[in-house]
Design a protein around this motif. Sequence first.
Motif, short mmCIF file in Angstrom:
data_model
loop_
_atom_site.label_atom_id
_atom_site.label_comp_id
_atom_site.label_asym_id
_atom_site.label_seq_id
_atom_site.Cartn_x
_atom_site.Cartn_y
_atom_site.Cartn_z
N CYS A 7 0.75 -1.20 -0.05
CA CYS A 7 0.05 -0.10 0.13
C CYS A 7 0.96 1.16 0.17
O CYS A 7 1.73 1.63 0.73
N GLN A 8 0.87 2.18 -1.09
CA GLN A 8 1.66 3.17 -1.20
C GLN A 8 1.01 4.48 -0.43
O GLN A 8 0.09 4.77 -0.81
N ARG A 37 -10.85 -5.00 1.06
CA ARG A 37 -10.14 -6.19 0.97
C ARG A 37 -11.10 -7.25 1.49
O ARG A 37 -11.21 -8.43 0.89
N VAL A 93 -2.81 4.46 -1.63
CA VAL A 93 -3.32 3.85 -3.11
C VAL A 93 -2.77 2.40 -2.85
O VAL A 93 -1.85 2.03 -2.49
N ASP A 123 -4.31 -1.88 -4.81
CA ASP A 123 -5.16 -2.26 -5.74
C ASP A 123 -5.90 -1.26 -6.48
O ASP A 123 -7.19 -1.12 -7.05
N ASP A 124 -4.98 -0.25 -6.86
CA ASP A 124 -5.61 0.80 -8.07
C ASP A 124 -6.70 1.79 -7.22
O ASP A 124 -7.43 2.42 -8.12
N GLU A 125 -6.84 1.77 -6.07
CA GLU A 125 -7.84 2.47 -5.25
C GLU A 125 -7.03 3.67 -4.43
O GLU A 125 -6.27 3.13 -3.88
N TYR A 126 -7.93 4.60 -4.14
CA TYR A 126 -7.58 5.57 -3.18
C TYR A 126 -8.25 5.67 -1.80
O TYR A 126 -9.27 5.46 -1.96
N GLN A 129 0.34 8.04 -1.06
CA GLN A 129 0.25 9.15 -1.97
C GLN A 129 0.45 10.54 -1.62
O GLN A 129 0.97 11.30 -2.28
#
Length: 538
Positions: free
Chosen positions: A461-462, A520, A486, A488-491, A464
């Motif tokens: 989990c990055q 998740r 961000v 799984d391509d979600e914020y 942002q």
Amino acid sequence: MKQIKIFDTTLRDGQQCPGAGMSHSKNIEYAQLASLIKVDVLEAGFPSASEQDHAIVSQIARMYAHQNRSPKVAALSQLREAQVEQTIEALSPLVKSQRAIVHLYVPVAPELMAASLGAYADDKNQILRDVQGMIELAVGAGMEVEFSPEAYSQMGDHFAFTTDLISAAIDAGASTINCPDTIGRACYLQGDDYFVNHMNQHAHIMREQFPDRDITWSVHCHNDFGLALDNSMRAVFEGPATQIEGCFNGIGERAGNVALEQCIMYLNAFGHSQPGEVYRSQCRSKHIRRISDFVHQNMLPRQPHWPIGGDNAAKHSSGGHTNAILRNAHIYQPFNPSEVGQQISFVFGPLSGSNHAQAIIQKHGYVCTDDERQTIMQYIKDHHKERRKGLTDDEFMAAYFAFRAPIKVAKIGFERIKNKQHFAMQAKVFDQAEDIHFIAQDDDTAITALHQFLQQRFGECQIQSYRSESREPGRHAKAHATITVVADDEYFQGKAQDQDIETAALKALIDAYNQFLVQRHYRQPIQTERHAAVGLRD
């Protein structure tokens, strides 16, 4: 079949209401909506009142002239030749299609005549000649004419004079006679003096005088005693009226005019109740909410509980209602809200039940089993115990996420040992008590150290963005931290506050991670089969 015409005076009588005036462009935008909903007549204004009013009426007339199907356009004028000529000029683009109406009026109530007309009120013969002359002028220019004996419902002992006026108007070419309850004081309890009874008398007299003329009888009611809808409908169902005048959302002078959306839906609901007769309008009711919202946003605010178009008209909160509606979507609605462009919606509040809570959660695509819905419902109510007026869906789901949060931190402590920061958190992780320890090495910040720990424990989990601020003055102000991650391509945006800026940041990161983990672990496909018919929305 008895076709009832809808005469929309929102742009004229509506804008005479203090605070309801609109810009030129908004008048044109409203005229487009009136055409969309298919009112029969749009009273676009009072052209002689100002250059701006003249320009608005003229532009609406030009716009409608290029449409194959549009409302007729009416414009108001007093019995003055210069005013009538200005009105004719503004409406002239619609002469060719025979969709221009000059609306002339003169008061007939004794007290109003004296107050409005001065010495002119005593010369009734001159008034009759002026009515005749001004109508002939308009008819000669290719206009239809509507004539209004102003304050018709208060005519008192002027019945004979009013009869002469109406007769003179029809003789000169008027095709519509409007009978206003100008001060909103008419009531059926007046008996013989009730204005609908007078309308019947005048309609009978005019049929005998002009057997070959097809006269439209119109009714224009104000709502000062809350009787505008009742009076308008009595004029239709018990009187000769085949045209109703009013404004959307019931705006207008003082307490307003009859609300056109109420008239339209009244006819839809009860227009077939008279044996052998059906009363209906041509209006497309599915656009009611749209035009009602426009008036609400650009003219005067609409009450939430306003009939037909109000925000609460198809919104429910109580547990008993919600349970029933989940089984039968329209059981607590007098008509299908989709008929007026509305949707049934629910507001979660103190009286809502577990079925409602489960429905909101499942609508948003998250897990809420039958076994846990009562517990979740109670948690959310306790979480927002001061919100007696109900929650938005966003507020409700934020509380659900708080309930589901896999990482629940009770305490965060840290100390510096040999240039390293040692952190200790007392927490529950997926309902299991844990003591979590991590170290900020060398130049690492506490956020970096916690982020590394969370990634190793729960997944990639990055971070942002990160922002921290103080929103109050003084050294005791709390730090407000916001961290966006961000995954799984979600914020996911986490927020927290604390007296210590570093602790606030750590809590915000955990909040963001919790949202990611709830997504998740507790996300499920939206159960459209069960809930789509209910039309749930924020």
